[in-house]
Design an enzyme around this catalytic site. Structure first.
Site, mmCIF file in Angstrom:
data_model
loop_
_atom_site.group_PDB
_atom_site.id
_atom_site.type_symbol
_atom_site.label_atom_id
_atom_site.label_comp_id
_atom_site.label_asym_id
_atom_site.label_seq_id
_atom_site.Cartn_x
_atom_site.Cartn_y
_atom_site.Cartn_z
ATOM 1 C CG PHE A 105 3.570 39.415 60.619
ATOM 2 C CD1 PHE A 105 2.615 38.557 61.154
ATOM 3 C CD2 PHE A 105 4.862 39.388 61.142
ATOM 4 C CE1 PHE A 105 2.949 37.675 62.187
ATOM 5 C CE2 PHE A 105 5.200 38.524 62.177
ATOM 6 C CZ PHE A 105 4.235 37.656 62.696
ATOM 7 C CB CYS A 127 -3.772 40.791 55.171
ATOM 8 S SG CYS A 127 -5.270 40.867 54.204
ATOM 9 C CB CYS A 143 12.111 65.806 23.355
ATOM 10 S SG CYS A 143 13.639 66.667 23.764
ATOM 11 C CB CYS A 193 20.492 65.537 24.061
ATOM 12 S SG CYS A 193 19.941 63.914 24.641
ATOM 13 C CB CYS A 200 13.373 60.363 23.148
ATOM 14 S SG CYS A 200 15.106 60.070 23.561
#
Lengths: 437, 438
Positions: free
Chosen positions: B132, B134, B351, B391, B397
């Site tokens: 069911f 494609c 960053c 941070c 990072c």
């Protein structure tokens, strides 16, 4: 256009040592580049080519942009890709070295992009609008060519005075042929001169056929880029014997014509610098069976690059460390080199001598400095034979600048390009009144 | 020794690795070679009224020099005669009785379903998979994803299949829906024994920029195709996990979508798959990739003391939470191992340009201004420094760092008791001060 080279040149037997990348190889290598920020490779390059950018452009299929990035920083980027000692410059500083991963082959990628640009006939730069200023450049080597091209981008007319008939300086006459042959350098010279407005007068020795005063009178500024002088020789018995030749002379002859090697069975090369190492590989490549380098110091102290010495060894080079020629001996031509053994302080060890067979002796202990030619010009200071300048290449004489080997004492092509370009910017500031330097 | 065998909705196989219904499972010769290489099962290339295909049919998405990182196709179901397919399924099952052979079907009418299911069962197949999913070609004829996108139709056709079938029925779901759960539930209401997902994603793989034509090009035109390959794995994992954690669902799942190696397979299993199906990696590199999958899975199970695959299934599902239930007071900051750092400074750029401007080059103006000192034992002056007060622990990072385990996200004890957004709203629990939001 430069003068055509002879087809029959000794250097043509050499094949490329590093070879060129296929497009597939270049793509694989380009995709390995980490695209570092504030990249160490860029810092290591005297001309500060934006290496991560040009490599990324190879990876994306933007080859034209890649070549533009290279040439914008270094108009001799095609020859530098071949002749730069990348192992101690950009490639040596690739961060992959820190990771134990093979570093990016920046030189080969640069060659890929720049060769493609040459083949495709791409040109990237146009001369600026005519400034009415006219700059003289002494010597047609990499420093002057880079300076002249940069000056043309600013619209200043340039005349290069060259005492030889060949243009391109050591790029044409001195580069080891397994890195680049003379015809490629000549092609590059034509490409650089293609910006137009650069006249090259060959066969002109400044100070002889044209006086310094005349030169100064006829131009708004002068760039000194005449490189180094003839080979220096050892003042020992037999120094004038046939078969004892200066290395730079011999290399020039090999590159522009033929050097006799028939019947030469053994060759001794005196010195431990990069010219000596070039000679070792060149002599071996020309089929001389026994090639021995004689250096007065120890291996760790030689000024030649270790990667070059390693390459020479793989070709079968021999060496005598801590040995100094004291006489060239032979009957009508050189047959032997008699050497004194030295200790680690380069002091003779009494009674210790060695005699080496030699049909050919190449003396590669340095080139003379030409700075003294300028000593008659007030304001120009010669320091240890080098032309003294400020960081931008300005000498103490108003309007006179210098760059390349005559300023740095003999470095790489890429240093000459960087100094020529920097001086051109200073000259531009000077002739347009932006600076009084 | 760990037992790799599985039972997925009643379909048993010696290991969880099945070929997905696709070109690698197109014929008996292929499937048998795959079984010899180590595959535990195969879902046959979808059977229906044989079609005619176009050329070209496949498109590849190259990313950073990696070819086929994404992949799409505009191929349809089988183009081979049905009797040949059924005969080869029979022969294969006969020759490999312990391997799972599943017949994928896509037809239109109730009568056709009845007929195809009977003929499939007659081959000795272990199960059925109703295609069911494609998203190209067949859906325009009212099949494939045209069924999968309509829960009512899905349920109805599933119920026909279950009615006619004496072997387990899996429903293959399309990802081309807003929410997967209603479609899984429709299959369940229809009586399906399990589901398989995801089928391919509607896509245009690329454009030939010199011809101004989509790829893959069919003469001067192309069409949208089904996207698959390694690049779709995150989408597939999400949909698998959505069903696995749905309290109303509870059926076995055969996971599909970008499985390229043992680790991918483990992830699918931990998110609720009992078997995994593979197509693109086999198309790109061949059946032999299963060797690494088998070894890797076995070693993983050994490492974690799993005796059976069943013990692994869904193990990570409970960690799949709502955003509002995440602890806002949990705080991490990035740390760089100066011994491992190679100085590429990709983290600095990431960053600075893409995150919160808290990683700086050593000795830079900001680093000096903030008094950020070079790390102890730094191998060189290019090891960046981190302003931990800024941070936010975003992870960017770590993602860009080319050195494994060089950057880690380290938990910070900020003295705040855990509090989720929901707890903050309902119980007025205290939140830590925001970072990097000035």
């Amino acid at each position: 256009m430069t003068q055509p080279l002879s087809r029959d040149r000794s250097e043509t037997v050499f094949e490329d040592y590093k070879g060129e990348y296929t497009p597939d190889q270049a793509l694989v290598e380009a995709n390995r580049c980490l695209y570092c920020a504030d990249a160490p490779c860029v810092k290591a390059c005297p001309t500060h080519i934006e290496i991560p950018q040009f490599i990324r452009k190879i990876a994306t299929g933007n080859l034209k942009g890649s070549a533009r990035t290279i040439f914008d920083a270094n108009i001799l980027g095609m020859s530098c890709a071949r002749v730069c000692p990348v192992e101690v410059l950009c490639v040596g500083d690739c961060v992959y070295n820190e990771q134990g991963v093979p570093p990016i082959q920046i030189g080969k990628l640069q060659r890929f992009a720049t060769d493609h640009a040459f083949e495709a006939g791409w040109r990237f730069f146009e001369a600026g609008p005519d400034s009415g200023k006219h700059v003289a450049l002494i010597g047609a080597g990499p420093a002057s060519l880079a300076a002249a091209h940069e000056l043309r981008r600013h619209g200043h007319r340039c005349t290069i005075y060259e005492k030889r008939s060949a243009i391109g300086g050591l790029n044409t006459t001195g580069v080891a042929p397994y890195k680049m042959k003379a015809d490629r350098s000549v092609e590059e010279v034509d490409w650089v001169l293609g910006i137009g407005g650069i006249e090259v007068k060959t066969g002109v020795t400044i100070g002889e056929s044209v006086t310094f005063e005349q030169l100064e009178k006829d131009h708004d500024a002068v760039f000194i880029g005449f490189g180094l002088g003839p080979d220096t020789s050892l003042d020992v018995p037999g120094a004038k014997l046939p078969g004892v030749v200066g290395a730079v002379d011999w290399i020039e002859q090999m590159k522009l014509g033929k050097v006799p090697t028939d019947g030469v069975r053994s060759c001794v090369i005196v010195g431990g610098g990069n010219t000596a190492l070039d000679c070792v590989r060149e002599a071996l490549g020309l089929g001389i069976p026994q090639v021995t380098m004689v250096y007065r110091g120890v291996e760790e102290k030689m000024s030649g690059y270790s990667h070059e010495w390693k390459a020479a060894q793989t070709k079968g080079a021999r060496v005598e460390w801590q040995a100094l020629p004291v006489a060239y001996e032979g009957d009508g031509k050189v047959q032997r080199v008699r050497c004194q053994r030295l200790d680690t302080n380069k002091k003779p060890i009494p009674g210790a001598e060695v005699s080496l067979d030699a049909d050919l002796v190449l003396v590669a202990i340095g080139q003379s400095k030409l700075g003294t030619l300028l000593s008659q010009l007030s304001g120009i200071t010669i320091d240890g034979g080098r032309v003294a300048t400020d960081e931008h290449g300005a000498t103490g004489r108003k309007g006179w600048y210098a760059g390349g080997d005559c300023r740095n004492g003999g470095k790489e092509v890429v240093n000459a390009v960087a100094e020529g370009k920097a001086a051109a910017r200073a000259i531009h500031a000077f002739v347009t009144g932006a600076s009084n330097a | 020794m760990p037992d790799l065998s599985i039972d997925c909705a009643g379909i048993k196989s010696p290991n969880p690795f099945w070929l997905a219904s696709a070109p690698p499972a197109n014929s008996g010769g292929q499937v048998q070679r795959a079984f010899d290489a180590g595959w535990g099962g195969a879902v046959w290339k979808t059977l229906g009224t044989p079609i005619q295909n176009v050329s070209s049919r496949f498109g590849g998405h190259t990313i950073g020099g990696v070819r086929g990182a994404g992949f799409n196709n505009i191929e349809l179901i089988t183009d081979r005669p049905l009797e040949v397919n059924f005969r080869e399924i029979y022969e294969t099952k006969k020759k490999y009785p312990k391997h799972a052979v599943v017949v994928s079907l896509m037809v239109e009418t109730r009568e056709e379903w009845k007929d195809f299911i009977k003929r499939s069962i007659d081959t000795g197949a272990d199960g059925l998979e109703l295609n069911f999913g494609c998203p190209h070609g067949m859906c325009e004829r009212g099949m494939g994803s045209a069924v999968g996108q309509e829960p009512r139709v899905n349920q109805e056709i599933t119920s026909w299949a279950v009615e006619y079938s004496t072997i387990p029925v899996l429903v293959k779901l399309t990802p081309n829906v807003a929410e997967i759960v209603p479609h899984g539930l429709a299959a369940k209401r229809g009586g399906a024994h399990g589901v398989s997902l995801i089928n391919t994603i509607k896509s245009i793989i690329g454009v030939d920029v010199d011809r101004f034509v989509l790829e893959p090009r069919v003469s001067g035109l192309s069409t949208n195709g089904g996207y698959c390959g390694a690049a779709v794995k995150p989408i597939a994992l999400h949909m698998v996990a959505q069903l696995a954690r749905s309290k109303d669902f509870g059926l076995p799942i055969s996971g599909i979508g970008g499985v390229s190696n043992w680790r991918d397979a483990v992830e699918f299993i931990l998110l609720g798959s009992t078997s995994v199906q593979v197509c693109t990696e086999v198309m790109l590199r061949g059946y032999r990739v299963v060797e690494d999958m088998l070894e890797g899975l076995e070693e993983y199970m050994r490492r974690h003391n799993f005796d059976t695959v069943a013990q692994m299934v869904g193990k990570a599902v409970p960690s799949y939470s709502e955003w509002g239930d995440l602890d806002l007071n949990y705080e991490t900051v990035a740390k760089i191992d100066p011994q491992k750092c190679i100085g590429c400074q990709l983290c600095v750029t990431a960053c600075q340009d893409g995150a919160h401007q808290c990683i700086h080059p050593q000795g830079s103006d900001m680093a000096v201004k903030l008094g950020l000192k070079a790390p102890n034992g730094g191998s060189h002056a290019r090891v960046p420094v981190i302003d931990e007060s800024e941070c936010v622990g975003c992870n960017l990072c770590k993602i860009v760092c080319p050195v494994p385990d060089c950057i880690s996200m380290v938990e910070v004890d900020n003295g705040f008791a855990p509090s989720t957004w929901n707890e903050h709203v309902t119980l007025d629990k205290k939140l830590r001060p925001k970072k990097g939001a000035h």
